[in-house]
Design an enzyme around this catalytic site. Structure first.
Site, PDB file in Angstrom:
ATOM      1  N   PHE A   1     -33.591 -14.222  30.126  1.00  0.00           N
ATOM      2  CA  PHE A   1     -33.160 -13.401  29.254  1.00  0.00           C
ATOM      3  C   PHE A   1     -32.887 -11.813  29.606  1.00  0.00           C
ATOM      4  O   PHE A   1     -33.946 -11.363  29.411  1.00  0.00           O
ATOM      5  CB  PHE A   1     -33.889 -13.848  27.966  1.00  0.00           C
ATOM      6  CG  PHE A   1     -33.453 -13.221  26.640  1.00  0.00           C
ATOM      7  CD1 PHE A   1     -32.555 -13.750  25.906  1.00  0.00           C
ATOM      8  CD2 PHE A   1     -33.995 -11.962  26.314  1.00  0.00           C
ATOM      9  CE1 PHE A   1     -31.931 -13.489  24.547  1.00  0.00           C
ATOM     10  CE2 PHE A   1     -33.333 -11.525  24.870  1.00  0.00           C
ATOM     11  CZ  PHE A   1     -32.439 -12.390  24.125  1.00  0.00           C
TER      12      PHE A   1
ATOM     13  N   ARG B   1     -47.899 -18.538  29.052  1.00  0.00           N
ATOM     14  CA  ARG B   1     -47.335 -18.398  27.887  1.00  0.00           C
ATOM     15  C   ARG B   1     -45.959 -17.697  27.931  1.00  0.00           C
ATOM     16  O   ARG B   1     -44.659 -18.219  27.283  1.00  0.00           O
ATOM     17  CB  ARG B   1     -48.156 -17.758  26.647  1.00  0.00           C
ATOM     18  CG  ARG B   1     -47.951 -18.131  25.328  1.00  0.00           C
ATOM     19  CD  ARG B   1     -46.865 -17.194  24.584  1.00  0.00           C
ATOM     20  NE  ARG B   1     -47.351 -15.835  24.866  1.00  0.00           N
ATOM     21  CZ  ARG B   1     -46.478 -14.867  25.430  1.00  0.00           C
ATOM     22  NH1 ARG B   1     -45.319 -14.980  25.484  1.00  0.00           N
ATOM     23  NH2 ARG B   1     -47.212 -13.391  25.319  1.00  0.00           N
TER      24      ARG B   1
ATOM     25  N   LEU C   1     -35.487 -13.041  19.740  1.00  0.00           N
ATOM     26  CA  LEU C   1     -36.734 -12.274  19.689  1.00  0.00           C
ATOM     27  C   LEU C   1     -37.429 -12.748  18.590  1.00  0.00           C
ATOM     28  O   LEU C   1     -38.704 -12.829  18.716  1.00  0.00           O
ATOM     29  CB  LEU C   1     -36.502 -10.913  19.718  1.00  0.00           C
ATOM     30  CG  LEU C   1     -35.561 -10.029  20.885  1.00  0.00           C
ATOM     31  CD1 LEU C   1     -35.716  -8.399  20.687  1.00  0.00           C
ATOM     32  CD2 LEU C   1     -36.258 -10.398  22.165  1.00  0.00           C
TER      33      LEU C   1
ATOM     34  N   THR D   1     -33.151  -6.186  28.079  1.00  0.00           N
ATOM     35  CA  THR D   1     -33.638  -4.701  28.537  1.00  0.00           C
ATOM     36  C   THR D   1     -32.987  -4.084  29.439  1.00  0.00           C
ATOM     37  O   THR D   1     -32.656  -4.847  30.607  1.00  0.00           O
ATOM     38  CB  THR D   1     -35.259  -4.728  28.582  1.00  0.00           C
ATOM     39  OG1 THR D   1     -35.795  -5.269  27.552  1.00  0.00           O
ATOM     40  CG2 THR D   1     -35.827  -3.161  29.014  1.00  0.00           C
TER      41      THR D   1
ATOM     42  N   GLY E   1     -32.042 -12.109  17.079  1.00  0.00           N
ATOM     43  CA  GLY E   1     -32.352 -13.345  16.353  1.00  0.00           C
ATOM     44  C   GLY E   1     -33.115 -14.544  17.581  1.00  0.00           C
ATOM     45  O   GLY E   1     -34.180 -15.014  16.963  1.00  0.00           O
TER      46      GLY E   1
ATOM     47  N   GLU F   1     -41.224  -7.728  23.779  1.00  0.00           N
ATOM     48  CA  GLU F   1     -40.895  -8.275  22.430  1.00  0.00           C
ATOM     49  C   GLU F   1     -41.261  -7.339  21.329  1.00  0.00           C
ATOM     50  O   GLU F   1     -41.396  -7.477  20.258  1.00  0.00           O
ATOM     51  CB  GLU F   1     -41.737  -9.519  22.233  1.00  0.00           C
ATOM     52  CG  GLU F   1     -41.515 -10.616  23.109  1.00  0.00           C
ATOM     53  CD  GLU F   1     -40.144 -11.148  22.842  1.00  0.00           C
ATOM     54  OE1 GLU F   1     -39.571 -10.869  22.066  1.00  0.00           O
ATOM     55  OE2 GLU F   1     -39.926 -12.220  23.802  1.00  0.00           O
TER      56      GLU F   1
ATOM     57  N   LEU G   1     -69.805  -7.835  28.856  1.00  0.00           N
ATOM     58  CA  LEU G   1     -69.916  -8.368  29.961  1.00  0.00           C
ATOM     59  C   LEU G   1     -70.502  -7.447  31.178  1.00  0.00           C
ATOM     60  O   LEU G   1     -70.952  -7.800  32.158  1.00  0.00           O
ATOM     61  CB  LEU G   1     -68.906  -9.142  30.456  1.00  0.00           C
ATOM     62  CG  LEU G   1     -68.662 -10.508  30.392  1.00  0.00           C
ATOM     63  CD1 LEU G   1     -68.760 -10.890  28.910  1.00  0.00           C
ATOM     64  CD2 LEU G   1     -67.402 -11.079  31.151  1.00  0.00           C
TER      65      LEU G   1
ATOM     66  N   ILE H   1     -37.395  -8.327  33.741  1.00  0.00           N
ATOM     67  CA  ILE H   1     -36.977  -9.684  33.039  1.00  0.00           C
ATOM     68  C   ILE H   1     -37.716 -10.614  33.854  1.00  0.00           C
ATOM     69  O   ILE H   1     -37.861 -10.837  34.763  1.00  0.00           O
ATOM     70  CB  ILE H   1     -35.513  -9.852  33.423  1.00  0.00           C
ATOM     71  CG1 ILE H   1     -34.469  -8.667  33.106  1.00  0.00           C
ATOM     72  CG2 ILE H   1     -35.042 -11.236  33.094  1.00  0.00           C
ATOM     73  CD1 ILE H   1     -34.554  -8.403  31.748  1.00  0.00           C
TER      74      ILE H   1
END
Ligand code: TGC
Ligand code: FAD
Length: 388
Positions: A133, A94, A243, A136, A241, A367, A342, A167
């Site tokens: 991107f 993701r 983020l 940081t 924007g 984020e 578990l 990154i």
């Protein structure tokens, strides 16, 4: 009494339309075929499979909620459902799609010139090029406004100097969106791989997001042409924007990781026998499973609500913060509870649960950390900023 599938407990399917359901099913079956059989090994060996990118692109998942330039142009809820299914497999997958679509592509799509869009977006959408991107820095994470990376004009060119830390996709990217201080405030620059002075090195020994590449970028007097700057972004609002877009995907993705933990645990608890009965039959186990299912469904409904707001064009940043804060925090709690159910088996990679829990530690931090989102919500509620 027959057991009810956790995904059917609340009847969520009735809240999405046919096209949204079809997209979700398509992503789910891609993940079943191409990711689940390999994810244990990728995570154990620290592999982020570059070869999947064109396949993900062919499915239309890269920049899928953007329009034109080879992007699929779906609605936000469909994008969210795709993120959910991808993160049910692994947060690293993701993350790859979020960074490519919502950070790299979105920065170009929203702030780029027509030439920049034509040059990069079709390839990034197809997955034949990779983007990253860089916001940081080693000394500026939660507070990017203090960034030291600097861009100065030299004739018609720009010279960039500085470094970026943590990154995603950094060392595999063909193009980096790099944010830097200039005389006009913070601006974004497109830095192609191979530009002299631009190098990267991967962060070693990660215990989280192991199936994702995380790198440090170094810019040592990198000379770029004048048209490398993104003309439409000036000030911190530019990167922030972007983020908003990626955080929206995380709101959904975290629910996917939680669902996978819950499904694996329900299956395990139904067959694991102690004291002559399945552990799923003990009241203490059922209390945990019920609480996990409750938080999973609340998170899913919150994600859907935010998705509908986004599709209506009215989603505000503090609302995204509500979703990111809640859904990641609850997903980690679910993963930890499931890990306990578990028993010893929960500490191995044979089950997905501790892998998700470890991944979610990164998701909690990137984020915007939980504290950043608490402060964003606090600011919205009180009108007072407590960041500084
Ligand atoms: P502040 O004064 O609040 O704002 C500065 C300017 O930005 C505007 N703004 C926003 N615009 C759009 N969206 C938002 N969410 C915005 N928030 C603020 C604001 O209106 C203002 O505009 P203007 O025109 O008045 O200048 O700025 P601040 O310095 O006080 O900082 C606010 C804070 C702390 C919330 C912000 O710095 C922040 O969000 N910090 C967290 C940093 C962060 O999240 N970094 C993420 C890096 S990327 C990443 O982690 C990728 S992981 C991806 C993956 O693998 O999935
Ligand atoms: P810090 O900002 O130093 O924070 C440390 C702690 O202090 C946190 O608990 C934080 O909440 C707390 N804190 C900070 N300020 C305050 C305050 N005002 N009040 C209360 N508490 C506070 N960045 C990118 O730009 N691009 C990427 O692709 C990217 N990918 C990433 C991938 C991974 C796997 C990881 C782990 C990070 C990634 N990041 C990326 C960076 C990420 O966004 C930062 O790690 C995050 O913003 C936090 O910054 P930091 O790590 O420097 O922590």
């Amino acid at each position: 009494m027959p057991a009810t599938d956790v995904t059917e407990l609340l009847g969520f399917d009735h809240l999405i339309d046919e096209e949204e359901r079809l997209i979700q099913e398509t992503v789910r079956s891609f993940v079943e075929d191409r990711v689940r059989p390999n994810i244990q090994e990728w995570f154990a060996e620290g592999i982020s499979p570059r070869e999947l990118a064109p396949e993900i692109g062919a499915l239309g998942l890269l920049g899928m909620h953007l329009s034109g330039y080879g992007c699929a142009g779906t609605n936000a809820v469909s994008y969210g459902l795709a993120c959910l299914e991808l993160e049910a497999a692994d947060s690293g997958l993701r993350s790859f799609v979020s960074v490519q679509g919502s950070l790299s592509m979105f920065s170009i799509w929203r702030y780029g010139s027509e030439e920049q869009k034509q040059e990069w977006l079709p390839r990034l959408a197809a997955g034949t090029a990779i983007g990253c991107f860089g916001l940081t820095e080693p000394d500026f994470g939660s507070n990017p406004s203090g960034m030291r990376t600097r861009a100065v004009r030299d004739g018609g060119d720009w010279i960039l100097t500085g470094s970026k830390m943590w990154i995603t996709n950094g060392s595999v990217a063909d193009v980096a969106t790099v944010w830097a201080q200039t005389e006009e405030g913070i601006r974004g620059f497109l830095v192609p791989r191979g530009t002299p002075g631009f190098t990267s090195s991967d962060v070693p020994y990660k215990l989280s997001l192991r199936a994702s590449t995380t790198s440090e970028l170094s810019l040592d007097e990198v000379r770029l042409p004048g048209d490398a700057m993104l003309p439409g972004a000036q000030g911190l609002g530019g990167p922030l924007g972007c983020l908003n877009e990626a955080r929206f995907g995380i709101v959904w993705g975290a629910v996917g990781a939680a669902r996978d933990c819950l499904e694996a645990t329900l299956e395990y608890a139904g067959s694991r026998v102690q004291f002559d009965r399945p552990i799923a039959g003990f009241q203490l186990t059922q209390a945990k499973l019920a609480d996990c299912a409750l938080e999973y469904h609340k998170g899913l409904l919150l994600a859907l609500h935010l998705g509908r707001l986004k599709d209506s064009g009215s989603l505000r940043p503090e609302q995204v913060s509500l979703g990111k804060l809640n859904n990641v925090r609850e997903a980690i709690e679910i993963a930890r509870t499931c890990r306990g159910i578990l028993g010893g088996s929960g500490i191995t990679l044979e089950y997905p649960v501790l892998r998700h829990a470890n991944n979610l530690e990164s998701v909690l931090t990137y984020e915007g950390t939980s504290e950043v989102h608490q402060l964003t919500i606090g600011r919205a509620l009180t009108g007072l900023s407590a960041f500084k």
